[in-house]
Scaffold this motif. Structure first.
Motif, PDB file in Angstrom:
ATOM      1  N   ARG A  47      51.704  66.834  49.412  1.00  0.00           N
ATOM      2  CA  ARG A  47      52.563  67.945  50.711  1.00  0.00           C
ATOM      3  C   ARG A  47      53.214  68.981  49.070  1.00  0.00           C
ATOM      4  N   LEU A  48      52.689  69.833  49.728  1.00  0.00           N
ATOM      5  CA  LEU A  48      53.617  71.269  48.538  1.00  0.00           C
ATOM      6  C   LEU A  48      54.586  71.454  49.513  1.00  0.00           C
ATOM      7  N   SER A  49      55.518  71.365  48.817  1.00  0.00           N
ATOM      8  CA  SER A  49      57.039  72.227  48.545  1.00  0.00           C
ATOM      9  C   SER A  49      57.299  73.599  47.870  1.00  0.00           C
ATOM     10  N   CYS A  50      57.517  75.057  48.404  1.00  0.00           N
ATOM     11  CA  CYS A  50      58.733  76.329  47.276  1.00  0.00           C
ATOM     12  C   CYS A  50      59.544  76.550  48.272  1.00  0.00           C
ATOM     13  N   ALA A  51      60.682  75.942  47.012  1.00  0.00           N
ATOM     14  CA  ALA A  51      61.599  76.421  46.689  1.00  0.00           C
ATOM     15  C   ALA A  51      61.742  77.681  46.413  1.00  0.00           C
ATOM     16  N   VAL A  70      59.967  75.568  51.741  1.00  0.00           N
ATOM     17  CA  VAL A  70      59.800  75.709  53.291  1.00  0.00           C
ATOM     18  C   VAL A  70      57.686  74.662  52.753  1.00  0.00           C
ATOM     19  N   TYR A  71      57.747  74.000  53.347  1.00  0.00           N
ATOM     20  CA  TYR A  71      56.824  72.767  52.982  1.00  0.00           C
ATOM     21  C   TYR A  71      55.218  72.750  53.691  1.00  0.00           C
ATOM     22  N   LEU A  72      54.190  72.316  53.249  1.00  0.00           N
ATOM     23  CA  LEU A  72      53.159  72.099  53.581  1.00  0.00           C
ATOM     24  C   LEU A  72      52.309  71.244  53.706  1.00  0.00           C
TER      25      LEU A  72
END
Length: 121
Positions: free
Chosen positions: A19-23, A78-80
């Motif tokens: 699980r990738l996160s982007c803040a 946003v998450y992936l």
């Protein structure tokens, strides 16, 4: 100044999940679309998935049914979620935000520095 910082990459075996996160942070007025792109060695950067402020999504064909993009507007994140990973998913994954900064109100694309995903046994 607006910054995007990705996290969550790593080494995973085929069939595994990440699980990738982007803040996004800084002087943000509004965030419109956000998306994930990836670039494999020797290849061009390509869109993986994108999501609008309202939650509409689109996915690249190779990841449909395996990856899920989501966002938390309150956290500017946003998450992936990546499931059933394959060796061909190995790449540097970048987050992009279409953002208007508080200072200028001009809508621009902002990019993170990338997080590496390696799928290998």
């Amino acid at each position: 100044q607006v910054q995007l910082v990705e996290s969550g990459g790593g080494l995973v075996q085929p069939g595994g999940s990440l699980r990738l996160s982007c803040a996004a942070s800084g002087r943000i007025f509004s965030i419109y679309a956000m998306g994930w792109y990836r670039q494999a060695p020797g290849k061009q950067r390509e869109l993986v998935a994108a999501i609008t402020k309202g939650g509409s999504t689109n996915y690249a064909d190779p990841v449909k049914g395996r990856f899920t993009i989501s966002r938390d507007n309150a956290k500017n994140t946003v998450y992936l979620q990546m499931n059933s990973l394959k060796p061909e998913d190995t790449a540097l994954y970048y987050c992009k935000g279409v953002i208007s900064a508080d200072t200028t109100r001009v809508v621009m694309d902002y990019w993170g520095q990338g997080t590496r995903v390696t799928v290998s046994s």
